[in-house]
Motif scaffolding. Structure first.
Motif, PDB file in Angstrom:
ATOM      1  N   PRO A   8       0.840  -1.210   0.000  1.00  0.00           N
ATOM      2  CA  PRO A   8       0.000   0.000   0.000  1.00  0.00           C
ATOM      3  C   PRO A   8       0.870   1.253   0.000  1.00  0.00           C
ATOM      4  CG  PRO A   8      -0.674  -1.517   1.738  1.00  0.00           C
ATOM      5  CD  PRO A   8       0.622  -2.038   1.181  1.00  0.00           C
ATOM      6  N   ARG A   9       0.423   2.275  -0.706  1.00  0.00           N
ATOM      7  CA  ARG A   9       1.163   3.541  -0.718  1.00  0.00           C
ATOM      8  C   ARG A   9       1.150   4.139   0.674  1.00  0.00           C
ATOM      9  NH1 ARG A   9      -0.618   7.592  -5.546  1.00  0.00           N
ATOM     10  NH2 ARG A   9       1.097   8.948  -4.916  1.00  0.00           N
ATOM     11  N   VAL A  24      -1.018  12.061   6.670  1.00  0.00           N
ATOM     12  CA  VAL A  24      -2.241  12.616   6.074  1.00  0.00           C
ATOM     13  C   VAL A  24      -3.186  11.502   5.636  1.00  0.00           C
ATOM     14  CG1 VAL A  24      -3.172  14.092   4.260  1.00  0.00           C
ATOM     15  CG2 VAL A  24      -0.930  14.604   5.254  1.00  0.00           C
ATOM     16  N   ALA A  25      -4.457  11.643   6.004  1.00  0.00           N
ATOM     17  CA  ALA A  25      -5.493  10.704   5.564  1.00  0.00           C
ATOM     18  C   ALA A  25      -6.341  11.339   4.458  1.00  0.00           C
ATOM     19  CB  ALA A  25      -6.365  10.286   6.742  1.00  0.00           C
ATOM     20  N   THR A  54     -12.682  17.871  -2.226  1.00  0.00           N
ATOM     21  CA  THR A  54     -11.610  17.116  -1.570  1.00  0.00           C
ATOM     22  C   THR A  54     -10.422  16.925  -2.509  1.00  0.00           C
ATOM     23  OG1 THR A  54     -12.531  14.983  -2.241  1.00  0.00           O
ATOM     24  CG2 THR A  54     -13.231  15.838  -0.102  1.00  0.00           C
ATOM     25  N   LYS A  55      -9.283  16.668  -1.893  1.00  0.00           N
ATOM     26  CA  LYS A  55      -8.093  16.246  -2.624  1.00  0.00           C
ATOM     27  C   LYS A  55      -7.611  14.942  -2.001  1.00  0.00           C
ATOM     28  CE  LYS A  55      -6.483  20.964  -3.566  1.00  0.00           C
ATOM     29  NZ  LYS A  55      -5.734  21.472  -4.732  1.00  0.00           N
ATOM     30  N   SER A  56      -6.977  14.111  -2.806  1.00  0.00           N
ATOM     31  CA  SER A  56      -6.372  12.891  -2.293  1.00  0.00           C
ATOM     32  C   SER A  56      -5.169  13.238  -1.420  1.00  0.00           C
ATOM     33  CB  SER A  56      -5.916  12.020  -3.466  1.00  0.00           C
ATOM     34  OG  SER A  56      -4.990  11.049  -3.026  1.00  0.00           O
ATOM     35  N   ALA A  57      -4.942  12.423  -0.395  1.00  0.00           N
ATOM     36  CA  ALA A  57      -3.721  12.587   0.406  1.00  0.00           C
ATOM     37  C   ALA A  57      -2.482  12.505  -0.479  1.00  0.00           C
ATOM     38  CB  ALA A  57      -3.657  11.519   1.496  1.00  0.00           C
ATOM     39  N   HIS A  58      -2.575  11.747  -1.568  1.00  0.00           N
ATOM     40  CA  HIS A  58      -1.415  11.562  -2.435  1.00  0.00           C
ATOM     41  C   HIS A  58      -1.162  12.768  -3.343  1.00  0.00           C
ATOM     42  CE1 HIS A  58      -0.958   7.639  -0.825  1.00  0.00           C
ATOM     43  NE2 HIS A  58      -2.212   7.357  -1.112  1.00  0.00           N
ATOM     44  N   ALA A  59      -2.013  13.809  -3.205  1.00  0.00           N
ATOM     45  CA  ALA A  59      -1.752  15.065  -3.915  1.00  0.00           C
ATOM     46  C   ALA A  59      -0.792  15.959  -3.135  1.00  0.00           C
ATOM     47  CB  ALA A  59      -3.062  15.808  -4.171  1.00  0.00           C
TER      48      ALA A  59
END
Ligand code: MN
Length: 228
Positions: A8-9, A24-25, A54-59
């Motif tokens: 998982p990332r 960050v979640a 919303t934005k993804s945590a991966h952003a």
């Protein structure tokens, strides 16, 4: 733990002054929270209720790193914002209690592919491609909430290549941090790891490759990034 097809990332981790990092979640963003910015975008502020995307945590891109100019846009905009970090679970929390679940504050940039957002608005489609893309949430190291004075008096600025483009005080926010947390907690169970980007003042505009962005909010750790 069951086998997984791949690892998982890992969640991005935002540094916190003097302590352990903040993993960050989710990232919640408030729309049109400064009247002058709503006006420059052709809207009036709706005091009925705040609205969110919303934005993804991966952003997440950490301050101090370069921001690669993103694909499929010719109009990348800066939106300088106060970031609020949530450290406890809460549902239907009152405005009186809301600040108790904040563990930190930081400087953030809600980077926006304005042309894609505008096209989505025209077609009444979701904003995701305009708002949630790689490196679209630039976050500076957090300051523990316990070390912060009353937020309302703090100035918020964004300079591009040393020239101030956005300038306001946090008291100009239509919805206070406590009101935003209380309202969001009626829509979601807020959890440790959630970040809230609280909206941008007037003065948003484009950046191009080579531009240096510097964001400041009072004595919080400044945000610095260069578009490359
Ligand atoms: Mn924004």
């Amino acid at each position: 733990m069951p086998d997984t097809l791949f690892s998982p990332r890992a969640a991005p981790v935002i540094p916190v002054a003097g302590g352990a990092g903040f993993p960050v979640a989710r990232i919640f963003c408030v729309g049109r929270n400064y009247a002058a910015h709503a006006a420059e975008m052709g809207h009036e502020v709706d005091r009925e209720a705040p609205f969110y995307f919303t934005k993804s945590a991966h952003a997440v891109l950490l301050s101090g790193q370069d921001m690669p100019y993103p694909p499929r846009t010719q109009d990348l905009h800066h939106e300088m914002e106060l970031v609020v970090a949530i450290g406890a679970e809460a549902t239907n929390i009152s405005t009186a209690d809301a600040m108790k679940i904040v563990v930190g504050y930081g400087c953030g940039l809600d980077m926006t592919r304005r042309d894609l957002q505008a096209a989505a608005k025209d077609k009444r489609r979701p904003w995701d491609t305009g708002k949630d893309f790689d490196n679209a949430a630039i976050i500076a190291p957090l300051t523990p909430a316990a070390e912060m004075p009353d937020l309302a008096d703090l100035p918020i600025t964004l300079a591009v290549n040393g020239e101030i483009r956005q300038e306001a005080v946090l008291a100009d926010m239509v919805w206070s941090v406590a009101e935003i947390i209380a309202d969001l907690s009626t829509l979601y169970t807020l959890m440790p790891g959630d970040l809230i980007m609280t909206g941008t003042p007037a003065g948003v505009g484009p950046v191009v490759r080579g531009d240096l962005m510097e964001g400041r909010i009072g004595d919080l750790t400044p945000l610095v990034t260069r578009v490359v």
